[in-house]
Design an enzyme around this catalytic site. Sequence first.
Site, mmCIF file in Angstrom:
data_model
loop_
_atom_site.group_PDB
_atom_site.id
_atom_site.type_symbol
_atom_site.label_atom_id
_atom_site.label_comp_id
_atom_site.label_asym_id
_atom_site.label_seq_id
_atom_site.Cartn_x
_atom_site.Cartn_y
_atom_site.Cartn_z
ATOM 1 N N ASP A 163 -19.805 4.123 -22.393
ATOM 2 C CA ASP A 163 -19.982 3.607 -21.035
ATOM 3 C C ASP A 163 -21.476 3.416 -20.784
ATOM 4 O OD1 ASP A 163 -17.844 3.835 -18.360
ATOM 5 O OD2 ASP A 163 -19.945 3.314 -18.036
ATOM 6 N N LYS A 186 -21.927 8.732 -17.404
ATOM 7 C CA LYS A 186 -20.503 9.077 -17.417
ATOM 8 C C LYS A 186 -20.118 9.726 -18.738
ATOM 9 C CE LYS A 186 -18.831 5.940 -13.903
ATOM 10 N NZ LYS A 186 -18.133 4.698 -13.544
ATOM 11 N N CYS A 309 -15.196 -6.186 -3.410
ATOM 12 C CA CYS A 309 -14.962 -6.626 -4.779
ATOM 13 C C CYS A 309 -13.699 -6.008 -5.360
ATOM 14 C CB CYS A 309 -16.163 -6.323 -5.659
ATOM 15 S SG CYS A 309 -17.045 -7.814 -6.128
ATOM 16 N N CYS A 367 -8.593 -14.589 -35.226
ATOM 17 C CA CYS A 367 -7.185 -14.300 -34.909
ATOM 18 C C CYS A 367 -6.265 -15.202 -35.729
ATOM 19 C CB CYS A 367 -6.926 -14.462 -33.418
ATOM 20 S SG CYS A 367 -5.201 -14.237 -32.958
#
Lengths: 477, 166
Positions: A163, A186, A309, A367
Amino acid sequence: MSGEGEEGPSSPGKEQQDVTHPMKAFSSELSKLQSQVQALQSTKLQEQVSKLRESVKSINERVQAAAEDLRKDAPVSVADSKGVATASKYSRAVKREKIAKMSAEVKDDNPYSRLMALQRMGIVKDYEKIRDKTVAVVGIGGVGSVACEMLTRCGVGGLLMYDYDTVELANMNRLFFRPEHAGMTKTDAAVKTLREINPDVNFESYHMNITTVDGFEKFVASITRDGDGKTPRVDLVLSCVDNYEARMVINQACLELEQTWMESGVSEDAVSGHIQMIEPGVTACFECVPPLVVASGIDEKTLKREGVCAASLPTTMGMVAGFLVQNTLKYLLNFGEVSMYLGYNAMKDFFPTMDIQPNPGCTNAACCKLQTKYAGERDRRKKAKEAKDVEVEEDAGALHEDNEWSISVVEEEAPAGAGGQGGESEAQGAELAEGIEFSMPKADAIDEKTLEENAVETNDDDDVDDLRAQLEALNSK
Amino acid sequence: MAEWDAGTKSTVQKIPLLKTKAGPRDKEGWANRLKEEYTALIKYVQLNKGSDQDWFTISSNKEGTHWSGKCWYIHNLLKYEFDLEFDIPVTYPMTSPEIQLPELDGKTSKMYRGGKICLSIHFKPLWSKNSPHFGVAHALCLGLGPWMAAEIPHLIDTGIISHKDK
């Protein structure tokens, strides 16, 4: 602090009556001394001084003995059951020591007994396998921090946490973080708490932004063996981020490493969420179809109000973290059915599930390459699923040999408002389970003709540095 | 999708569309993309200057991965200027740059940590739809421009920001 230890921590009544208590003796001798000084009788004065000296000595001895007791009692290990009893009596800090092997023994001080019971109940074959598993959690917010706590308490072997953010008081409507964590990163705050809960887990904390070019390389290095950027060393990556950009980054990294990962999300209105399992080449990648969300049943227009938001609720986030880690445990320990997509609509308590096949026209080249590589695996799974469905149908058929009342099963209607609301979703042509919608439009809205007419014109002779200089020159004008 | 004012709409149609789908990790492709980015930006700045509506300056590092500059907004005849910066995300141009106005960090709820302006509703779906043909110029025109137009007057009127001369 009350003396020799066999006494309880509080016995004020007894203390008052105890004339032999050194403190009492001290003050009584002191007051006698005061009166003697006033009377100035020198012999009695000397006698009082020596008595006082005795009192001081006795007090000192008691203080030292009490300090020694304290040292002996704390810290108390959970492995020592006598120690636990003493500790809880005095509510001193308990330190959970490392445990070499998970034990199934049913004891109050065995942190793994309830987990190991999963084996006795026949749910999990070998629970201790979890100690060989390493999980990377990206985003240590409302969902990620709770997922980390769950994995820690489950005794996962390794936990990598990513984070770039710090804890704020505004995060306190979510679970896990506490006000005293405010200002810490965090990841560090999480490691601090989690290490106390279970020191058997190997924690790695990465305070960084994975979306920049540098951050991406560091991220890839951290989830590969010796940082080689090629050989995965984690069993699963969990995406607990709150934005599309970071999800796309995780998708890219996992495609390049053929790393299985799970995506999770909570809607901006806080009343719906989802988890999605992504196995590169086998299932749809995050770029194959526009990201999916569970319709919350709220009119979008009411959401797009000014000023806000995102909303968040500890309940929805805790549930999504629970779904995510439950699916993780099923995947890692091989029990039950791993969900490929599980949605949660809090307004209607509706939980749609579905499988999402990869898109042959996926805009991500990595992919498409993996889709070819794993065509056989997809085929095998499809056949296995069909065989299973047939089995289920046959079982169901045998339940009702006659149908006297002509009861038939009708297709259940999707909860109102939860159904696909058409528009762009339908235009994209993918079949979605009831209640699930696309959260973003599909790329390439610009047709070739428009592009041709409006495309930027560059020449091979154009020099990048010249152009940069031209742009900069405009700044100063 | 948000409603665009006529001015923004007609301007954005004049910004050239980009062709190369390449991000900063794709060495060769990125060099081409960068040329297109600069060319489109030069055109956009010239358009703004031509109509006397210049509202930002911008330049990038040599790699084209970090961009910085200034942007300003005129409110009641006063000019409010802000530093502007952003990194090109590793998944660009599939994802848009996250434009930051660091000075306004923490001053409005329409912003993420670090001063990243909140574009999730009005701009990101549009970017996604037009990827990879939108570039930095489009992000400024359709992302930052409308954000400032909505947010700056509000911040001034509520006294959260004030003019530097006051």
